[in-house]
Design a protein around this motif. Sequence first.
Motif, PDB file in Angstrom:
ATOM      1  N   TRP A 125       0.871  -1.269  -0.060  1.00  0.00           N
ATOM      2  CA  TRP A 125       0.010   0.055  -0.148  1.00  0.00           C
ATOM      3  C   TRP A 125       1.095   1.319  -0.057  1.00  0.00           C
ATOM      4  O   TRP A 125       1.691   1.242   0.614  1.00  0.00           O
ATOM      5  CB  TRP A 125      -0.938  -0.030   1.327  1.00  0.00           C
ATOM      6  CG  TRP A 125      -2.003   1.223   1.435  1.00  0.00           C
ATOM      7  CD1 TRP A 125      -2.947   1.060   0.603  1.00  0.00           C
ATOM      8  CD2 TRP A 125      -1.941   2.364   2.186  1.00  0.00           C
ATOM      9  NE1 TRP A 125      -3.881   2.342   0.845  1.00  0.00           N
ATOM     10  CE2 TRP A 125      -3.076   2.900   1.907  1.00  0.00           C
ATOM     11  CE3 TRP A 125      -1.020   2.629   3.098  1.00  0.00           C
ATOM     12  CZ2 TRP A 125      -3.357   4.302   2.615  1.00  0.00           C
ATOM     13  CZ3 TRP A 125      -1.169   4.002   3.544  1.00  0.00           C
ATOM     14  CH2 TRP A 125      -2.405   4.611   3.549  1.00  0.00           C
ATOM     15  N   HIS A 126       0.614   2.246  -0.694  1.00  0.00           N
ATOM     16  CA  HIS A 126       1.238   3.431  -1.000  1.00  0.00           C
ATOM     17  C   HIS A 126       0.612   4.465  -0.146  1.00  0.00           C
ATOM     18  O   HIS A 126      -0.180   5.102  -0.634  1.00  0.00           O
ATOM     19  CB  HIS A 126       1.465   3.824  -2.200  1.00  0.00           C
ATOM     20  CG  HIS A 126       1.872   5.127  -2.512  1.00  0.00           C
ATOM     21  ND1 HIS A 126       3.267   5.637  -2.477  1.00  0.00           N
ATOM     22  CD2 HIS A 126       1.125   6.358  -3.243  1.00  0.00           C
ATOM     23  CE1 HIS A 126       3.366   6.732  -2.591  1.00  0.00           C
ATOM     24  NE2 HIS A 126       2.239   7.405  -3.070  1.00  0.00           N
ATOM     25  N   PRO A 127       1.120   5.082   0.943  1.00  0.00           N
ATOM     26  CA  PRO A 127       1.134   6.208   1.318  1.00  0.00           C
ATOM     27  C   PRO A 127       1.580   7.543   1.002  1.00  0.00           C
ATOM     28  O   PRO A 127       2.695   7.507   0.589  1.00  0.00           O
ATOM     29  CB  PRO A 127       1.624   6.056   2.945  1.00  0.00           C
ATOM     30  CG  PRO A 127       2.730   5.252   2.722  1.00  0.00           C
ATOM     31  CD  PRO A 127       2.657   4.353   1.469  1.00  0.00           C
ATOM     32  N   ASP A 128       0.791   8.619   0.467  1.00  0.00           N
ATOM     33  CA  ASP A 128       1.112   9.751   0.015  1.00  0.00           C
ATOM     34  C   ASP A 128       1.692  10.653   1.017  1.00  0.00           C
ATOM     35  O   ASP A 128       2.802  11.370   0.965  1.00  0.00           O
ATOM     36  CB  ASP A 128      -0.126  10.584  -0.530  1.00  0.00           C
ATOM     37  CG  ASP A 128      -0.652   9.821  -1.739  1.00  0.00           C
ATOM     38  OD1 ASP A 128       0.065   9.576  -2.803  1.00  0.00           O
ATOM     39  OD2 ASP A 128      -1.805   9.468  -1.826  1.00  0.00           O
ATOM     40  N   VAL A 129       1.177  10.624   2.328  1.00  0.00           N
ATOM     41  CA  VAL A 129       1.609  11.261   3.405  1.00  0.00           C
ATOM     42  C   VAL A 129       1.724  10.122   4.689  1.00  0.00           C
ATOM     43  O   VAL A 129       0.703   9.491   4.960  1.00  0.00           O
ATOM     44  CB  VAL A 129       0.586  12.528   3.983  1.00  0.00           C
ATOM     45  CG1 VAL A 129       0.984  12.935   5.174  1.00  0.00           C
ATOM     46  CG2 VAL A 129       0.420  13.359   2.870  1.00  0.00           C
ATOM     47  N   LEU A 130       2.651  10.276   5.223  1.00  0.00           N
ATOM     48  CA  LEU A 130       2.795   9.273   6.632  1.00  0.00           C
ATOM     49  C   LEU A 130       3.283  10.260   7.632  1.00  0.00           C
ATOM     50  O   LEU A 130       4.206  11.189   7.802  1.00  0.00           O
ATOM     51  CB  LEU A 130       4.104   8.612   6.353  1.00  0.00           C
ATOM     52  CG  LEU A 130       4.319   7.416   7.165  1.00  0.00           C
ATOM     53  CD1 LEU A 130       5.538   6.573   6.588  1.00  0.00           C
ATOM     54  CD2 LEU A 130       4.220   7.376   8.661  1.00  0.00           C
ATOM     55  N   HIS A 131       2.156  10.487   8.450  1.00  0.00           N
ATOM     56  CA  HIS A 131       1.886  11.348   9.431  1.00  0.00           C
ATOM     57  C   HIS A 131       2.333  10.776  10.997  1.00  0.00           C
ATOM     58  O   HIS A 131       1.587   9.965  11.402  1.00  0.00           O
ATOM     59  CB  HIS A 131       0.511  11.906   9.550  1.00  0.00           C
ATOM     60  CG  HIS A 131       0.236  12.956  10.715  1.00  0.00           C
ATOM     61  ND1 HIS A 131      -0.843  13.989  10.333  1.00  0.00           N
ATOM     62  CD2 HIS A 131       0.954  13.541  11.790  1.00  0.00           C
ATOM     63  CE1 HIS A 131      -0.716  15.089  11.349  1.00  0.00           C
ATOM     64  NE2 HIS A 131      -0.027  14.488  12.231  1.00  0.00           N
ATOM     65  N   CYS A 132       3.235  11.336  11.406  1.00  0.00           N
ATOM     66  CA  CYS A 132       3.982  10.598  12.715  1.00  0.00           C
ATOM     67  C   CYS A 132       3.682  11.642  14.053  1.00  0.00           C
ATOM     68  O   CYS A 132       3.536  12.827  13.526  1.00  0.00           O
ATOM     69  CB  CYS A 132       5.388  10.707  12.322  1.00  0.00           C
ATOM     70  SG  CYS A 132       5.797   9.678  11.071  1.00  0.00           S
ATOM     71  N   ASN A 133       3.691  11.128  15.181  1.00  0.00           N
ATOM     72  CA  ASN A 133       3.497  11.983  16.248  1.00  0.00           C
ATOM     73  C   ASN A 133       4.300  11.657  17.494  1.00  0.00           C
ATOM     74  O   ASN A 133       4.407  10.437  18.050  1.00  0.00           O
ATOM     75  CB  ASN A 133       1.909  11.468  16.436  1.00  0.00           C
ATOM     76  CG  ASN A 133       1.053  11.916  15.562  1.00  0.00           C
ATOM     77  OD1 ASN A 133       0.492  12.717  15.536  1.00  0.00           O
ATOM     78  ND2 ASN A 133       0.478  11.039  14.779  1.00  0.00           N
ATOM     79  N   ASP A 134       4.942  12.792  17.960  1.00  0.00           N
ATOM     80  CA  ASP A 134       5.624  12.635  19.252  1.00  0.00           C
ATOM     81  C   ASP A 134       6.814  11.567  18.938  1.00  0.00           C
ATOM     82  O   ASP A 134       7.043  11.169  18.132  1.00  0.00           O
ATOM     83  CB  ASP A 134       5.052  12.251  20.377  1.00  0.00           C
ATOM     84  CG  ASP A 134       3.954  13.531  21.164  1.00  0.00           C
ATOM     85  OD1 ASP A 134       4.774  14.770  20.654  1.00  0.00           O
ATOM     86  OD2 ASP A 134       3.348  13.548  21.913  1.00  0.00           O
ATOM     87  N   TRP A 135       7.632  11.877  20.039  1.00  0.00           N
ATOM     88  CA  TRP A 135       9.012  11.102  19.890  1.00  0.00           C
ATOM     89  C   TRP A 135       9.074   9.580  19.833  1.00  0.00           C
ATOM     90  O   TRP A 135       9.948   8.839  19.368  1.00  0.00           O
ATOM     91  CB  TRP A 135       9.814  11.236  21.493  1.00  0.00           C
ATOM     92  CG  TRP A 135       9.474  10.340  22.566  1.00  0.00           C
ATOM     93  CD1 TRP A 135       8.696  10.621  23.475  1.00  0.00           C
ATOM     94  CD2 TRP A 135       9.983   8.991  22.618  1.00  0.00           C
ATOM     95  NE1 TRP A 135       8.745   9.512  24.609  1.00  0.00           N
ATOM     96  CE2 TRP A 135       9.251   8.596  23.838  1.00  0.00           C
ATOM     97  CE3 TRP A 135      10.898   8.018  22.095  1.00  0.00           C
ATOM     98  CZ2 TRP A 135       9.723   7.290  24.252  1.00  0.00           C
ATOM     99  CZ3 TRP A 135      11.182   6.826  22.559  1.00  0.00           C
ATOM    100  CH2 TRP A 135      10.449   6.482  23.685  1.00  0.00           C
ATOM    101  N   GLN A 136       7.834   8.844  20.120  1.00  0.00           N
ATOM    102  CA  GLN A 136       7.683   7.399  19.963  1.00  0.00           C
ATOM    103  C   GLN A 136       7.403   7.073  18.326  1.00  0.00           C
ATOM    104  O   GLN A 136       8.133   5.928  18.121  1.00  0.00           O
ATOM    105  CB  GLN A 136       6.368   7.011  20.447  1.00  0.00           C
ATOM    106  CG  GLN A 136       6.417   7.107  22.006  1.00  0.00           C
ATOM    107  CD  GLN A 136       5.830   8.284  22.549  1.00  0.00           C
ATOM    108  OE1 GLN A 136       5.589   9.238  22.019  1.00  0.00           O
ATOM    109  NE2 GLN A 136       5.719   8.468  23.919  1.00  0.00           N
ATOM    110  N   THR A 137       7.244   7.914  17.604  1.00  0.00           N
ATOM    111  CA  THR A 137       7.436   7.853  16.063  1.00  0.00           C
ATOM    112  C   THR A 137       8.429   8.814  15.355  1.00  0.00           C
ATOM    113  O   THR A 137       8.350   8.728  14.162  1.00  0.00           O
ATOM    114  CB  THR A 137       6.227   7.850  15.407  1.00  0.00           C
ATOM    115  OG1 THR A 137       5.616   9.259  15.796  1.00  0.00           O
ATOM    116  CG2 THR A 137       5.073   6.725  16.183  1.00  0.00           C
ATOM    117  N   ALA A 138       9.081   9.276  16.095  1.00  0.00           N
ATOM    118  CA  ALA A 138      10.124  10.323  15.540  1.00  0.00           C
ATOM    119  C   ALA A 138      11.161   9.673  14.625  1.00  0.00           C
ATOM    120  O   ALA A 138      11.666  10.322  13.824  1.00  0.00           O
ATOM    121  CB  ALA A 138      11.086  11.070  16.672  1.00  0.00           C
ATOM    122  N   LEU A 139      11.479   8.266  14.753  1.00  0.00           N
ATOM    123  CA  LEU A 139      12.370   7.652  13.824  1.00  0.00           C
ATOM    124  C   LEU A 139      11.916   7.371  12.462  1.00  0.00           C
ATOM    125  O   LEU A 139      12.514   7.165  11.669  1.00  0.00           O
ATOM    126  CB  LEU A 139      12.814   6.527  14.537  1.00  0.00           C
ATOM    127  CG  LEU A 139      13.918   6.605  15.605  1.00  0.00           C
ATOM    128  CD1 LEU A 139      14.068   5.161  16.529  1.00  0.00           C
ATOM    129  CD2 LEU A 139      15.468   6.981  15.125  1.00  0.00           C
TER     130      LEU A 139
END
Length: 247
Positions: A125-139
């Motif tokens: 599946w292809h995401p156009d936008v990958l939206h991350c939140n706070d330090w837990q997904t900062a990598l």
Amino acid sequence: MNILFATSECAPFIKTGGLADVAGALPKALAKDENNDVRVILPLYEGIGEEWRSQMTFLKCFHITVAWRTPYCGIFELKRDGVTYWFVDNEYYFKRASIYGHYDDGERFAYFSRAVVESMGWLDWHPDVLHCNDWQTALVPIYLLEERHRIPQLYDTKSVFTIHNIEYQGRYGSQTLKDLFGLNAGYFNEHMLAYHGDVNLMKGAIYAADYVTTVSPTYADELQYSFYAHGLEGVIADNRHKLRGIL
């Protein structure tokens, strides 16, 4: 538009604070536009109850790469309110009495971040936008830089990093860069992860992401002052051209 939210918690499945509320509400709002295919990926914690687990469908399992480790990753799916939810299964990391506050949180969320990125190839599946939140997904925005040219589904994916609480930044000793996070020494510089001799994951995400948002215009303004920015005011100032506060 294909939008993927990566979050460490999401209402109504698991919640400790405001991040879960945003992760629960914003994807549903965006999914009301029939042109958007909105999905959310989060860990399958022990605290996610049977009322939700009974509605999940197992999709597939595979192994991912986190530095020298190749841990198992299972993906379960649940569809609700027009949103597809993916749950990352690994009992070693997520079968815990609480979702935060463990000695190995850095490793746990490095694993989750790698799972977010690598699973796109397995799920096709292809995401156009990958939206991350706070330090837990900062990598995630950093791993995206590494994998964008190796995983076809991520080739033109853009990343957004939202700061909900800048006080918690994911700060670790410099020795974790390669052994724990699987990144080469080139990332340890002033315009990525280096912070007073340590690794600062949130700092890296702010530099690596295509866009940075906060949960309100007021908070975006406040973060440019040292009292509110908890040491990252210089980083915020350096990236203010891509910073927006959105209620």
